[in-house]
Scaffold this motif. Structure first.
Motif, short mmCIF file in Angstrom:
data_model
loop_
_atom_site.label_atom_id
_atom_site.label_comp_id
_atom_site.label_asym_id
_atom_site.label_seq_id
_atom_site.Cartn_x
_atom_site.Cartn_y
_atom_site.Cartn_z
N ALA A 96 0.83 -1.21 -0.03
CA ALA A 96 -0.01 0.18 -0.04
C ALA A 96 0.83 1.25 -0.01
O ALA A 96 0.46 2.13 -0.74
N ALA A 97 2.12 1.14 0.62
CA ALA A 97 2.83 2.52 0.81
C ALA A 97 3.56 2.83 -0.48
O ALA A 97 3.68 3.76 -0.85
N GLN A 98 3.46 1.56 -1.42
CA GLN A 98 4.25 1.77 -2.54
C GLN A 98 3.15 1.96 -3.72
O GLN A 98 3.73 1.95 -4.92
N SER A 99 1.99 2.42 -3.40
CA SER A 99 0.85 2.57 -4.24
C SER A 99 0.77 1.60 -5.18
O SER A 99 0.16 1.73 -6.48
N GLU A 100 0.46 0.30 -4.73
CA GLU A 100 0.50 -0.61 -5.81
C GLU A 100 -1.01 -0.94 -5.36
O GLU A 100 -1.65 -0.52 -4.48
N ARG A 101 -1.51 -1.90 -6.21
CA ARG A 101 -2.91 -2.24 -6.04
C ARG A 101 -3.08 -2.87 -4.74
O ARG A 101 -2.34 -3.71 -4.29
N PRO A 102 -4.30 -2.35 -4.10
CA PRO A 102 -4.62 -2.85 -2.63
C PRO A 102 -4.79 -4.44 -2.72
O PRO A 102 -5.42 -4.75 -3.47
N MET A 103 -4.47 -4.95 -1.78
CA MET A 103 -4.59 -6.55 -1.36
C MET A 103 -6.10 -6.74 -1.15
O MET A 103 -6.54 -6.19 -0.18
#
Length: 157
Positions: A96-103
């Motif tokens: 989430a901190a790396q702005s990836e798609r949330p799990m």
């Protein structure tokens, strides 16, 4: 329905003629859309054209049960004391901190070791079994109809 950046329901607004179960709809706040039968994807695909009807389907009854929040809190408390859970939670926070798609919750559970995945399934089954009188639309191995099927050997394919 608005979803936050993590895919959780953050607000609801309904403009329509059909009456809605406002207390039930209020219970959706904070839930991930995947817990709502993958609502966002189904809506995007044009499969959800009547939100009240969609949320009245049998799959949603466990979510609207008055003990669902209690079940979620008990499961969360049990899991938060677990090291495997903590490790996957840290992975989720890093993503989430790396702005990836949330799990999604399902993806989260799948990242847990198999025995922890089984524990989550067991707790969910126990929740449905405990409330079977109001959640009879869910077919469990311990339900009366499954026992009849076993007696008649109908389960074999």
């Amino acid at each position: 329905m608005r979803l936050d950046k993590f895919g959780r329901v953050s607000s609801l607004a309904y403009v329509g003629k059909a009456p809605v179960e406002t207390e039930n709809w209020g219970r959706l706040i904070g839930l991930h859309e995947s817990a709502l039968n993958h609502l966002a994807a189904r809506f995007d695909e044009g499969l959800v054209t009547d939100m009240p009807a969609f949320l009245r389907q049998n799959w949603a009854m466990a979510i609207f049960h008055d003990r669902f929040a209690e079940f979620r809190a008990a499961l969360r408390d049990e899991m938060q004391a677990d090291d495997d859970f903590k490790q996957v939670l840290e992975q989720m926070k890093a993503a989430a901190a790396q702005s990836e798609r949330p799990m999604s919750p399902a993806e989260f559970v799948h990242k847990l070791p198999k025995e922890k995945q089984a524990l989550v399934r067991t707790r969910l089954t126990e929740y449905v079994q405990t409330n079977q009188n109001q959640l009879s639309m869910y077919l469990l191995e311990s339900s009366g109809i499954m026992k009849k099927m076993e007696d008649k050997d109908l389960r074999k394919v």
